[in-house]
Design a protein around this motif. Structure first.
Motif, PDB file in Angstrom:
ATOM      1  N   ASP A 151      87.612 -32.616 -37.706  1.00 50.90           N
ATOM      2  CA  ASP A 151      87.791 -34.053 -37.534  1.00 50.90           C
ATOM      3  C   ASP A 151      87.147 -34.498 -36.229  1.00 50.90           C
ATOM      4  N   ALA A 152      86.123 -35.304 -36.327  1.00 50.19           N
ATOM      5  CA  ALA A 152      85.436 -35.807 -35.147  1.00 50.19           C
ATOM      6  C   ALA A 152      85.960 -37.189 -34.783  1.00 50.19           C
ATOM      7  N   ALA A 171      76.298 -31.137 -24.739  1.00 51.26           N
ATOM      8  CA  ALA A 171      77.656 -31.384 -24.260  1.00 51.26           C
ATOM      9  C   ALA A 171      78.627 -31.526 -25.425  1.00 51.26           C
ATOM     10  N   ALA A 172      78.198 -32.177 -26.504  1.00 50.00           N
ATOM     11  CA  ALA A 172      79.066 -32.334 -27.677  1.00 50.00           C
ATOM     12  C   ALA A 172      79.360 -30.978 -28.324  1.00 50.00           C
ATOM     13  N   VAL A 173      78.344 -30.113 -28.399  1.00 45.43           N
ATOM     14  CA  VAL A 173      78.551 -28.786 -28.979  1.00 45.43           C
ATOM     15  C   VAL A 173      79.503 -27.961 -28.119  1.00 45.43           C
ATOM     16  N   ARG A 174      79.322 -28.016 -26.801  1.00 45.80           N
ATOM     17  CA  ARG A 174      80.206 -27.256 -25.921  1.00 45.80           C
ATOM     18  C   ARG A 174      81.615 -27.821 -25.918  1.00 45.80           C
ATOM     19  N   LEU A 175      81.737 -29.135 -26.081  1.00 42.97           N
ATOM     20  CA  LEU A 175      83.069 -29.714 -26.200  1.00 42.97           C
ATOM     21  C   LEU A 175      83.765 -29.200 -27.452  1.00 42.97           C
ATOM     22  N   TRP A 176      83.043 -29.147 -28.562  1.00 43.54           N
ATOM     23  CA  TRP A 176      83.628 -28.631 -29.798  1.00 43.54           C
ATOM     24  C   TRP A 176      84.087 -27.186 -29.629  1.00 43.54           C
ATOM     25  N   ARG A 177      83.310 -26.377 -28.916  1.00 41.87           N
ATOM     26  CA  ARG A 177      83.675 -24.974 -28.715  1.00 41.87           C
ATOM     27  C   ARG A 177      84.892 -24.829 -27.804  1.00 41.87           C
ATOM     28  N   SER A 178      85.079 -25.765 -26.882  1.00 42.05           N
ATOM     29  CA  SER A 178      86.174 -25.651 -25.924  1.00 42.05           C
ATOM     30  C   SER A 178      87.508 -26.150 -26.473  1.00 42.05           C
ATOM     31  N   SER A 190      90.594 -26.104 -28.997  1.00 41.90           N
ATOM     32  CA  SER A 190      91.272 -25.195 -29.932  1.00 41.90           C
ATOM     33  C   SER A 190      91.527 -25.868 -31.273  1.00 41.90           C
ATOM     34  N   THR A 191      91.741 -27.187 -31.274  1.00 38.79           N
ATOM     35  CA  THR A 191      91.977 -27.919 -32.522  1.00 38.79           C
ATOM     36  C   THR A 191      90.686 -28.442 -33.147  1.00 38.79           C
ATOM     37  N   ARG A 192      89.544 -28.306 -32.443  1.00 37.39           N
ATOM     38  CA  ARG A 192      88.234 -28.795 -32.903  1.00 37.39           C
ATOM     39  C   ARG A 192      88.206 -30.311 -33.047  1.00 37.39           C
TER      40      ARG A 192
END
Length: 298
Positions: A26-27, A49-56, A58-60
């Motif tokens: 869910d974005a 930055a968006a990709v690294r935020l998604w990786r950081s 836990s709930t995605r």
């Protein structure tokens, strides 16, 4: 993600709609729009930055503003607890095992540096490292980032343990018997509980009223800390602990105001990254020192 990378190679940009549709989970379209600064297009740095935020996460899923404020304060309280507990253990080792304080300073500084470098390189906007780095450092997930954070907090407590001994001998309670760091850790937990309770009561749905909510929540946490701390000192007949309790409550208030303000700014910029408000001052100071050293060498 690779399809978006390929699309970016042709135009240099990728639209927010494409990232929103390809987001695994869910974005939040508004968060991506804030990350793009309202243009609707993400350049390489914003997309990374968006990709690294998604990786950081836990709930995605990017957290809402109240959740992010509460999460940031919980991270700060956990860091205080680990750091002060490590300082207590280091003071005990220095007093009973004849450990040189200089060794504790060096050991703590090395551990803190060892922890903060991977945290910086895996963040949305690295400040100490270059854009490209070892994959093992760049690709830290939520668990690895939090473990590195706890390691850095413990190392910082060991590094600052000589200062803890000095403070205990000057402004601390004479009856604390060297357990001042544990008492401050308990006050930090009380401050977080007061902050969380006040934040749950007050509205914090938009950015216009968020700053006043942060101020009220920080004051609520401080009042809770001071009131319960002074009550405990009175029940235990420890009047000498009152100045130390007031000093610790004031320091926790400043930390709360700074952390909540950085969390608000990060969320407003579309960067609700875990640990970002807590590590922001330390990373900024190290980056400034690095630039100063590089300018002197050149």
């Amino acid at each position: 993600a690779w399809q978006l990378f390929e699309a970016m190679q042709t135009s240099g940009f990728v639209s927010v709609d494409q990232v929103f549709d390809a987001w695994p989970g869910d974005a939040d379209r508004e968060q991506l729009m804030r990350l793009s600064k309202g243009t609707g297009q993400l350049a390489w740095q914003e997309f990374r930055a968006a990709v690294r935020l998604w990786r950081s996460l836990s709930t995605r899923r990017p957290p809402t503003l109240p959740t992010y404020l509460l999460q940031s304060m919980a991270e700060a309280a956990a860091g205080n607890l680990i750091s002060l507990g490590a300082a207590e253990a280091a003071c005990f080792a220095a007093a009973n095992m004849c450990v040189d304080p200089a060794h504790l300073l060096n050991l703590g500084g090395f551990g803190a540096l060892l922890a903060i470098l991977p945290l910086d390189s895996s963040s949305m906007s690295p400040q100490l490292s270059e854009d490209s780095g070892p994959p093992a450092l760049v690709n830290l997930g939520p668990t690895g980032r939090f473990c590195m954070y706890l390691l850095g907090a413990a190392s910082l407590g060991v590094m600052l343990s000589p200062a803890s001994t000095l403070l205990s001998a000057t402004v601390g309670d004479p009856k604390s018997r060297g357990h001042g760091p544990l008492a401050v850790a308990a006050l930090s937990c009380l401050h977080f509980l007061g902050f969380a309770a006040t934040l749950c009561v007050l509205p914090c749905a938009d950015y216009q009223g968020a700053r006043s909510t942060n101020l009220c929540a920080s004051l609520g946490g401080t009042l809770t800390t001071a009131a319960l701390g002074l009550l405990a000192a009175r029940v235990m007949e420890r009047p000498g602990a009152q100045p130390a309790i007031m000093l610790a409550s004031s320091v926790l208030l400043l930390q709360s105001l700074g952390t909540s303000e950085l969390a608000l700014r990060s969320h407003l910029c579309g960067r609700p990254e875990p640990l970002r408000p807590v590590l922001g001052p330390a990373l900024g100071s190290l980056a400034c020192a690095k630039r100063t050293l590089m300018s002197e060498q050149s």
